[in-house]
Design a protein around this motif. Sequence first.
Motif, mmCIF file in Angstrom:
data_model
loop_
_atom_site.group_PDB
_atom_site.id
_atom_site.type_symbol
_atom_site.label_atom_id
_atom_site.label_comp_id
_atom_site.label_asym_id
_atom_site.label_seq_id
_atom_site.Cartn_x
_atom_site.Cartn_y
_atom_site.Cartn_z
ATOM 1 N N LYS A 33 0.825 -1.208 0.000
ATOM 2 C CA LYS A 33 0.000 0.000 0.000
ATOM 3 C C LYS A 33 0.860 1.259 0.000
ATOM 4 C CE LYS A 33 -3.674 -2.558 0.382
ATOM 5 N NZ LYS A 33 -4.546 -2.765 -0.797
ATOM 6 N N LYS A 34 2.118 1.091 -0.270
ATOM 7 C CA LYS A 34 3.082 2.189 -0.190
ATOM 8 C C LYS A 34 2.690 3.367 -1.074
ATOM 9 C CE LYS A 34 8.054 3.066 -0.764
ATOM 10 N NZ LYS A 34 9.344 2.431 -1.129
ATOM 11 N N ARG A 35 2.790 4.573 -0.516
ATOM 12 C CA ARG A 35 2.539 5.808 -1.255
ATOM 13 C C ARG A 35 3.835 6.278 -1.918
ATOM 14 N NH1 ARG A 35 -2.161 7.606 -2.729
ATOM 15 N NH2 ARG A 35 -1.278 9.713 -2.717
ATOM 16 N N LEU A 36 3.702 7.009 -3.009
ATOM 17 C CA LEU A 36 4.858 7.519 -3.736
ATOM 18 C C LEU A 36 4.799 9.036 -3.892
ATOM 19 C CD1 LEU A 36 5.206 4.833 -6.569
ATOM 20 C CD2 LEU A 36 6.511 4.996 -4.448
ATOM 21 N N ASP A 37 4.160 9.695 -2.957
ATOM 22 C CA ASP A 37 4.070 11.149 -3.020
ATOM 23 C C ASP A 37 5.471 11.754 -3.043
ATOM 24 O OD1 ASP A 37 1.020 11.545 -2.448
ATOM 25 O OD2 ASP A 37 1.732 10.110 -0.950
ATOM 26 N N GLY A 38 5.697 12.690 -3.945
ATOM 27 C CA GLY A 38 6.986 13.338 -4.049
ATOM 28 C C GLY A 38 8.001 12.571 -4.879
ATOM 29 N N LYS A 39 7.656 11.361 -5.337
ATOM 30 C CA LYS A 39 8.555 10.559 -6.148
ATOM 31 C C LYS A 39 8.288 10.810 -7.637
ATOM 32 C CE LYS A 39 10.059 8.404 -2.441
ATOM 33 N NZ LYS A 39 11.414 8.648 -1.908
ATOM 34 N N THR A 40 9.339 10.652 -8.454
ATOM 35 C CA THR A 40 9.205 10.802 -9.902
ATOM 36 C C THR A 40 9.521 9.481 -10.577
ATOM 37 O OG1 THR A 40 9.825 13.136 -9.820
ATOM 38 C CG2 THR A 40 10.043 12.030 -11.943
ATOM 39 N N VAL A 41 8.622 9.072 -11.466
ATOM 40 C CA VAL A 41 8.733 7.776 -12.133
ATOM 41 C C VAL A 41 8.678 7.980 -13.646
ATOM 42 C CG1 VAL A 41 7.666 5.510 -12.437
ATOM 43 C CG2 VAL A 41 7.560 6.640 -10.205
ATOM 44 N N ILE A 42 9.540 7.292 -14.369
ATOM 45 C CA ILE A 42 9.476 7.257 -15.836
ATOM 46 C C ILE A 42 9.113 5.842 -16.256
ATOM 47 C CG2 ILE A 42 10.800 7.390 -17.988
ATOM 48 C CD1 ILE A 42 12.497 9.560 -16.714
ATOM 49 N N ILE A 43 8.132 5.722 -17.142
ATOM 50 C CA ILE A 43 7.724 4.416 -17.670
ATOM 51 C C ILE A 43 7.731 4.497 -19.188
ATOM 52 C CG2 ILE A 43 5.970 2.606 -17.676
ATOM 53 C CD1 ILE A 43 4.852 3.848 -15.101
ATOM 54 N N THR A 44 8.537 3.682 -19.833
ATOM 55 C CA THR A 44 8.551 3.677 -21.295
ATOM 56 C C THR A 44 7.405 2.805 -21.821
ATOM 57 O OG1 THR A 44 10.036 1.762 -21.516
ATOM 58 C CG2 THR A 44 11.059 3.933 -21.253
ATOM 59 N N GLY A 45 6.899 3.190 -22.990
ATOM 60 C CA GLY A 45 5.805 2.424 -23.581
ATOM 61 C C GLY A 45 4.569 2.413 -22.713
ATOM 62 N N ALA A 46 4.246 3.568 -22.136
ATOM 63 C CA ALA A 46 3.174 3.623 -21.135
ATOM 64 C C ALA A 46 1.824 4.039 -21.701
ATOM 65 C CB ALA A 46 3.572 4.583 -20.013
ATOM 66 N N ASN A 47 1.683 4.069 -23.016
ATOM 67 C CA ASN A 47 0.413 4.510 -23.588
ATOM 68 C C ASN A 47 -0.600 3.371 -23.714
ATOM 69 O OD1 ASN A 47 2.424 3.913 -25.908
ATOM 70 N ND2 ASN A 47 0.440 3.637 -26.873
ATOM 71 N N THR A 48 -0.161 2.149 -23.469
ATOM 72 C CA THR A 48 -1.077 1.022 -23.620
ATOM 73 C C THR A 48 -0.602 -0.172 -22.801
ATOM 74 O OG1 THR A 48 -2.232 -0.362 -25.276
ATOM 75 C CG2 THR A 48 0.122 0.024 -25.622
ATOM 76 N N GLY A 49 -1.459 -1.159 -22.632
ATOM 77 C CA GLY A 49 -1.079 -2.438 -22.038
ATOM 78 C C GLY A 49 -0.486 -2.371 -20.650
ATOM 79 N N ILE A 50 0.580 -3.150 -20.440
ATOM 80 C CA ILE A 50 1.217 -3.265 -19.134
ATOM 81 C C ILE A 50 1.749 -1.924 -18.659
ATOM 82 C CG2 ILE A 50 3.165 -4.308 -17.906
ATOM 83 C CD1 ILE A 50 2.872 -6.736 -19.759
ATOM 84 N N GLY A 51 2.373 -1.165 -19.563
ATOM 85 C CA GLY A 51 2.928 0.131 -19.175
ATOM 86 C C GLY A 51 1.875 1.095 -18.685
ATOM 87 N N LYS A 52 0.753 1.108 -19.354
ATOM 88 C CA LYS A 52 -0.343 2.006 -18.977
ATOM 89 C C LYS A 52 -0.916 1.624 -17.616
ATOM 90 C CE LYS A 52 -4.889 3.497 -20.703
ATOM 91 N NZ LYS A 52 -5.858 3.321 -21.808
ATOM 92 N N GLU A 53 -1.086 0.325 -17.388
ATOM 93 C CA GLU A 53 -1.618 -0.127 -16.101
ATOM 94 C C GLU A 53 -0.642 0.152 -14.967
ATOM 95 O OE1 GLU A 53 -4.638 -1.104 -15.429
ATOM 96 O OE2 GLU A 53 -5.157 -0.839 -17.534
ATOM 97 N N THR A 54 0.659 0.016 -15.250
ATOM 98 C CA THR A 54 1.670 0.342 -14.251
ATOM 99 C C THR A 54 1.616 1.830 -13.923
ATOM 100 O OG1 THR A 54 3.105 -1.420 -15.108
ATOM 101 C CG2 THR A 54 4.138 0.258 -13.707
ATOM 102 N N ALA A 55 1.504 2.660 -14.965
ATOM 103 C CA ALA A 55 1.425 4.110 -14.771
ATOM 104 C C ALA A 55 0.204 4.492 -13.958
ATOM 105 C CB ALA A 55 1.395 4.808 -16.132
#
Length: 277
Positions: A33-55
């Motif tokens: 349940k960890k929060r990521l407030d203040g963190k910055t994440v880059i996800i490649t290929g994030a417009n669909t599928g697994i990447g989008k769900e991760t984002a």
Amino acid sequence: MACVFNCWVLWVMLVLTGFKFYLKLTTGICKSKKRLDGKTVIITGANTGIGKETARDLAQRGAKVILACRDLEKGKNACDEIIAQTGNTNVEVQHLDLSSLASVRKFANNIINTEPHLDVLINNAGATRVGQKLTEDGLLLGMQVNHFGPYLLTCLLVGMIINTVPRNVVVVVVVVGVTVNSLHPGLVASDIWRNFGPFLGAALKFILRWFCKDPREGAQTSIYLAVSEDVEGVSGKYFLDCKEAAPSKLALDEGLAKKLWEKSETLVGLKPDEADF
């Protein structure tokens, strides 16, 4: 004859249904349940599928999420959807084409010059069934999108990641002072099957949708490696279904890994002052 055919169809359906039931029982789910407030994440290929769900999941946890996408229109649509669903307005899309080393460098330079820190890099984008096509850099398209592009991106951004604590690089199927792990998402009904052609790709996706993981399930191990307290300090491991798994023998060959690293360094034109190892 008809009876034999019907029995065969029934047998196939039973096997596939059993396989689907097995997957449901064994699919790993990230329970953190960890929060990521203040963190910055880059996800490649994030417009669909697994990447989008991760984002979507990481945005729900409060992170600033940068969708690194080749198709800006699809990326913008995914970005708007994630903002609407999570209420997190700190989600943006930036252009990144892994088949172009110039694009990778441009993206990395922009991140270095605009972002104060980088906490998580998820190399999710990939390509399959692209044949022997060459990129503008003279490299095989599949190898560049799946390896050389992410390799260069990680090397260029590693300095930012090293200066952020804790820090993670997640590689979807390395870096000193940074936890780096790879994973296999499993057999997932995602858009990666589109390169099998309009008919076969659509048929495969339809079949997989019924009998294999959906993108949300396929994203769980990526999410797990990005947020779970269970993997803090864990590095150089391979994961499947949110659990450590045994990699192939080739992956454990240190001599081969050294050769791959050195060859990759040469082929992407990595300069000594570009990677802060």
